[in-house]
Structures are given as C-alpha cells and as structure tokens.
Design an enzyme around this catalytic site. Structure first.
Site, PDB file in Angstrom:
ATOM      1  N   ARG A  27       6.952  48.902  -0.239  1.00  0.00           N
ATOM      2  CA  ARG A  27       6.169  49.889   0.505  1.00  0.00           C
ATOM      3  C   ARG A  27       6.829  50.168   1.856  1.00  0.00           C
ATOM      4  O   ARG A  27       7.379  51.226   2.092  1.00  0.00           O
ATOM      5  CB  ARG A  27       4.720  49.379   0.674  1.00  0.00           C
ATOM      6  CG  ARG A  27       3.720  50.450   1.128  1.00  0.00           C
ATOM      7  CD  ARG A  27       3.677  50.681   2.627  1.00  0.00           C
ATOM      8  NE  ARG A  27       3.413  49.474   3.404  1.00  0.00           N
ATOM      9  CZ  ARG A  27       3.563  49.411   4.726  1.00  0.00           C
ATOM     10  NH1 ARG A  27       3.963  50.465   5.412  1.00  0.00           N
ATOM     11  NH2 ARG A  27       3.334  48.286   5.375  1.00  0.00           N
ATOM     12  N   ASP A  28       6.813  49.195   2.744  1.00  0.00           N
ATOM     13  CA  ASP A  28       7.374  49.364   4.085  1.00  0.00           C
ATOM     14  C   ASP A  28       8.875  49.639   4.005  1.00  0.00           C
ATOM     15  O   ASP A  28       9.421  50.419   4.779  1.00  0.00           O
ATOM     16  CB  ASP A  28       7.093  48.085   4.887  1.00  0.00           C
ATOM     17  CG  ASP A  28       7.368  48.242   6.370  1.00  0.00           C
ATOM     18  OD1 ASP A  28       7.621  49.373   6.810  1.00  0.00           O
ATOM     19  OD2 ASP A  28       7.328  47.230   7.083  1.00  0.00           O
ATOM     20  N   HIS A 220       4.533  39.556  11.128  1.00  0.00           N
ATOM     21  CA  HIS A 220       5.396  40.610  10.579  1.00  0.00           C
ATOM     22  C   HIS A 220       6.440  40.941  11.656  1.00  0.00           C
ATOM     23  O   HIS A 220       6.174  41.736  12.551  1.00  0.00           O
ATOM     24  CB  HIS A 220       4.521  41.834  10.259  1.00  0.00           C
ATOM     25  CG  HIS A 220       5.236  42.965   9.590  1.00  0.00           C
ATOM     26  ND1 HIS A 220       4.944  43.360   8.301  1.00  0.00           N
ATOM     27  CD2 HIS A 220       6.214  43.798  10.026  1.00  0.00           C
ATOM     28  CE1 HIS A 220       5.719  44.393   7.977  1.00  0.00           C
ATOM     29  NE2 HIS A 220       6.487  44.674   9.016  1.00  0.00           N
ATOM     30  N   CYS A 253      10.077  51.430  10.760  1.00  0.00           N
ATOM     31  CA  CYS A 253       8.823  52.156  10.940  1.00  0.00           C
ATOM     32  C   CYS A 253       9.146  53.617  11.175  1.00  0.00           C
ATOM     33  O   CYS A 253       9.892  53.931  12.107  1.00  0.00           O
ATOM     34  CB  CYS A 253       8.047  51.595  12.131  1.00  0.00           C
ATOM     35  SG  CYS A 253       6.670  52.638  12.599  1.00  0.00           S
ATOM     36  N   ASN A 262      13.152  45.181   9.006  1.00  0.00           N
ATOM     37  CA  ASN A 262      12.227  44.103   8.714  1.00  0.00           C
ATOM     38  C   ASN A 262      13.005  42.807   8.529  1.00  0.00           C
ATOM     39  O   ASN A 262      14.173  42.821   8.137  1.00  0.00           O
ATOM     40  CB  ASN A 262      11.501  44.407   7.393  1.00  0.00           C
ATOM     41  CG  ASN A 262      10.357  45.367   7.568  1.00  0.00           C
ATOM     42  OD1 ASN A 262       9.479  45.137   8.379  1.00  0.00           O
ATOM     43  ND2 ASN A 262      10.347  46.450   6.808  1.00  0.00           N
TER      44      ASN A 262
END
Length: 317
Positions: A27-28, A220, A253, A262
């Site tokens: 997803r991210d 996170h 992001c 990430n």
C-alpha cells in the site's frame, strides 16, 4: 540462502521476545510509483509476502482514485487476496464512503490516516487538525460497530516539512484523541525521517503518561537520514513490539516532498534476527520477493540487506 548469510544471534536485555511486522509495501510502497502496477502483480506481491511469513500485510487504500490513482484498483485487488489464511489484511479508509466500500468486500481491519500537525492536515486532508479528527470520529465508530479492528496512523509525529519540530504534547493530544474515539492501535509516523532515538523514547514516555499504553503503539520510521533502525531499536527498548516496514524499502509519502524511504522490512528482519527476536519471517523468501518486485518496477531495491544478499547470491553462482 546459506547460514553464513545470516547474522549471528546475540540476544540483548530488555527487548520484546517477538515483534509483529506490519508490512506496508503493497500500500504505502506502491502508492508513490510513477507507473501503475498491474492488479495481478500486486496480488502476487501480497501472496509472496504472506508466503515469506508476514502475518500483517496492508493491502490497499479505499481512497478516491483521483487522489491516489495507483490504488484505484482496491475493489478488484482485495477479493484476490482476502482468502489468505492466517494473514491480517488491513486497508486504509479516508472517510465513510471508503469504509463502506471496504466493509462490503469483507475487510476486517481498517486504518485512518491522521496528522499531528495543522499544515499537513491542510495539505493532505484540506482541513484543520481538529476538523480532520472530527471527520474520523464517525468512521472509527462505524468500523468498530461493524466489528472491525481500527488502526490510527499519526503522520508527522517527529517533524513536519513546513512547521519543523512538532511539540511532544501536540502529538500526544492527537494520539489521545484517536484512542478516545476508539482506535485499537496507533502507528507513530516519522514521515520525513527526522526522529532520533532520544526523541522516540521521550514521545513514548509522554504517551504512557497520558494513558496510552505501549502495547497499542506501533512505530513507522522513514530512513531519510539513516535513523530508522536506531529509532526502531529505541522503541523496542521501550517495549514496543509492532513495527511498520516496507518490503524492499519501497515508498515514501506522496504529500511530503522530502519524505523518502520507508524502513526496509529486510533490514529490520536482519537486525531482529541478530537480536534473537522472533518475527516468523523467512529472510531468503522475503529478499527474493523484493528482488522480484524490483524487477517489475524496473529498478533495484533500495534495501541494503536485499542488495547485500542478492549480491552474495550472484557471487556464489
């Protein structure tokens, strides 16, 4: 993968025995890709991640396709993976419409995406901080009424590209509000990667003092300044046992230009393995999965561990 390609296990005092990795790559990771990844490839990615031993895999986001076109296939994708036994498949829901779409497909775990700062709430949600929190309230309530588990993401917990440092008490206030409205779990996001270990411990201590227990907190971290593993270790020392990570280090992001990278799941697993902390993840399978995905994306994985291990594999053969 041969055993000399795994770290020696030397446990350290005061760390959790097991860590649940909340895998966000599907997803991210993919929401920032310039090219749309075919739905079947995403489904195969999720299946391979599950096969590598990951038990929580964030599948997609039921956001309006206009905002995140890369995830416009949520309706098609979710049914393709929802039959994976023993795997939690949380999905992001920005509003009641997204929640309805997710619940209609049988989603049992949802997440809302809040911000710890005014500017990011405006940039990401086009609302003030308090307005954005009030929008989530009915979403969380209805999700809970439907028997779903709700995660609350809090972005910009440690710094904001527009506002700079974010006061700890402001982050605590937002986390407390999400907890009060019914979020089962919170994920503290370092969206631009500026946190350092002492800052992490201070925020966790502040949250505990405000009545938010450590066992509902996940972390996170982004590796923009190379601090993600150090910050994770600080959180583990505090007792946190849920860590978000992205296979192969995919993603950032879309609304924060300076946000890169990430924490790579492989880099996390390597560290945890060396510390003797159980994750249930097969590192060889995970590296193979990220290498496969990097092939589909047309570029090498940014994960150091993926690069080191795939490089050793080529040297061996």
């Amino acid at each position: 993968m041969s055993h000399d390609q795994l770290p020696m296990t030397v446990p350290a005092e005061g760390l959790p025995a097991r860590v649940r990795i909340h895998e966000v790559g599907a997803r991210d990771g993919l929401q920032n890709e310039k090219t749309a990844v075919p739905t079947e490839v995403k489904a195969e990615f999720i299946r391979r991640l599950a096969d590598a031993g990951l038990t929580t895999i964030e599948a997609t986001s039921f956001v309006h396709p206009k905002w995140v076109p890369q995830l416009a296939d949520a309706e098609q994708l979710f049914p393709m993976v929802s039959g994976l036994g023993g795997v939690r498949l949380p999905v992001l829901v920005p509003n009641l419409r997204g929640l309805d779409r997710a619940l209609a497909l049988g989603a049992r775990e949802v997440a809302v995406f809040a911000s710890a700062t005014e500017t990011f709430a405006r940039a990401n949600l086009n609302r003030t901080l308090d307005e954005s929190l009030s929008v989530f309230e009915p979403v969380v309530r209805q999700a809970r009424d439907a028997g779903a588990h709700v995660r609350g993401y809090v972005s910009m917990c440690f710094g904001d590209p527009w506002e700079g440092a974010v006061p700890l008490d402001q982050v605590v206030r937002v986390c407390r509000a999400l907890r009060d409205m019914g979020c089962d779990e919170l994920s503290l996001g370092d969206t631009i990667g500026v946190a350092t270990p002492g800052h992490v411990r201070a925020l966790l201590t502040g949250l505990n003092a405000a009545g938010v227990p450590t066992d509902v907190i996940g972390v996170h971290f982004h590796d923009t300044y190379g601090q993600a593993l150090a910050n994770t270790h600080a959180a583990l020392l505090h007792g946190v046992s849920t860590v978000d990570a992205s296979a192969g280090g995919l993603g950032g992001c879309p609304y924060a230009k300076s946000a890169t990278g990430n924490l790579a799941t492989e880099d996390l697993v390597w560290m945890l393995r060396g510390l003797g902390i159980d994750t249930g993840v097969d590192l060889g399978r995970l590296v193979a999965t990220s290498t496969w995905m990097a092939g589909h994306l047309g570029r090498p994985s940014p994960s150091r561990t993926v690069r080191a291990l795939s490089h050793e594999d080529t040297e061996e053969h």
